[in-house]
Scaffold this motif. Sequence first.
Motif: not given
Length: 440
Positions: A34, A338-339, A341
């Motif tokens: 990520k 999605q990007n 953590w």
Amino acid sequence: MKNLLLTLIAVCFAASLCHGQVGKTEITRWQDGKAGAVSITWDDGSINQFKVALPMLNRYKFPGTFFIITGQIPGSQYQGKFIGRPVKEIITETKSIPTDKKNLYERASAASYLGLVGPMDYYYKAGALVDDGKTDEAIKVIDELYRKVRNGEFKPGIQHNPEYMDAHGTTWAQMKDYAAQGHEFASHMITHPRLAILNEVNMKYELEKSKLEMLNHLGARYTFSGEGPFGTENERVMQYAYKVYPALRNRMPEPWLKEISRGDKSNPGNTVKEYVQFQRGATTKTPLAMMKAWVDTTVNRNNTWLVLTIHGVEGIGWEALPANELNEYFAYIKSREQNLWVATFGDVTRYMRQRQSAKVSTKQTANSITVKLLHPLNKAMYDIPLTLKTYIPLKWKKVKMVQDGIMKTIKPITNPGEKGPYALYRARPNRGAVTLSNSN
């Protein structure tokens, strides 16, 4: 003929490795590759954090870190108290001996345990001054306090700070259940003290006994993280606290970590450090647009760990945020997941430290790649999986990954700008070697 066959095999194998990176393995900066990390942390343990906010976190599948005040929880063995001489002796002494740098900490430590309502306010004020480096002013406040005590200007009674009072309503059994849902519980001391103005014995009592309470009720996993109240960065406090808690949200001494505290208005900028801890306090005065901008900054930088610090929720606790605003904010974080953590404060700390100290070695054959991952840290405490990125042969359309008898099938990733396809996978350090092979 045999030599010709070997040559042909070698040529074919070389062709499959033509991008020249096969076997090269690195540990990604964040879990699952990520772009950044986010930890959603909560201070004090007020009831609506658990009644209102925690169910939201569960809906979004976000783990939270709760820094809790242990002394107020039913069944806690260690309550707030003064350790030292009889307070009457200290009060009498203040009549003839002024407060100075030698006796300041003892007198301040005793202030909340005089059996009076009012002295705690002076203790908190003096503690804030010491945190700000204004010790001489703190001495004047404590002198004024004891003058009023001697003059009988306070009523008898027991006084607790607002954070301690707001933290009532949750049991250890409930916290154990919440922990089983994936949330981290961490120490916020016994009474939410001003650690910077406590003397050694009373500071250590708050630090150590709160940790012991966590150990007794929740287990060793929940003795990893701690937070000295008010975000203190007092150097004297830190030297004691570092010895008790492996991870402190106040400050960590890693040479590879740039820390931006809540009170620092700057944003992550250019740095030679591997990581940036971007700590931001969400209060009722913080525009939601600004809170979202913190998330955007984290997504766009690659090296940033956003540590959100939240206190009250829905009318209970300091700077209580409304539930609808929290829900909108969590939805925004989810939209960027999605990007990002999203992990507990303790797990992000573990990951960074493990990555910074780990060693990766690889061995390559015609049909497989073997990867060993080792770090020298305490294996019981530092056990979070690390994400590895291993370049693989061009012909591998699916990758079989095996560690300790557990097998997973991984789809190779090919990105523009990369020198070849690679497998992205989680591996447990200090365990058996990882074997990667073509699963076609």
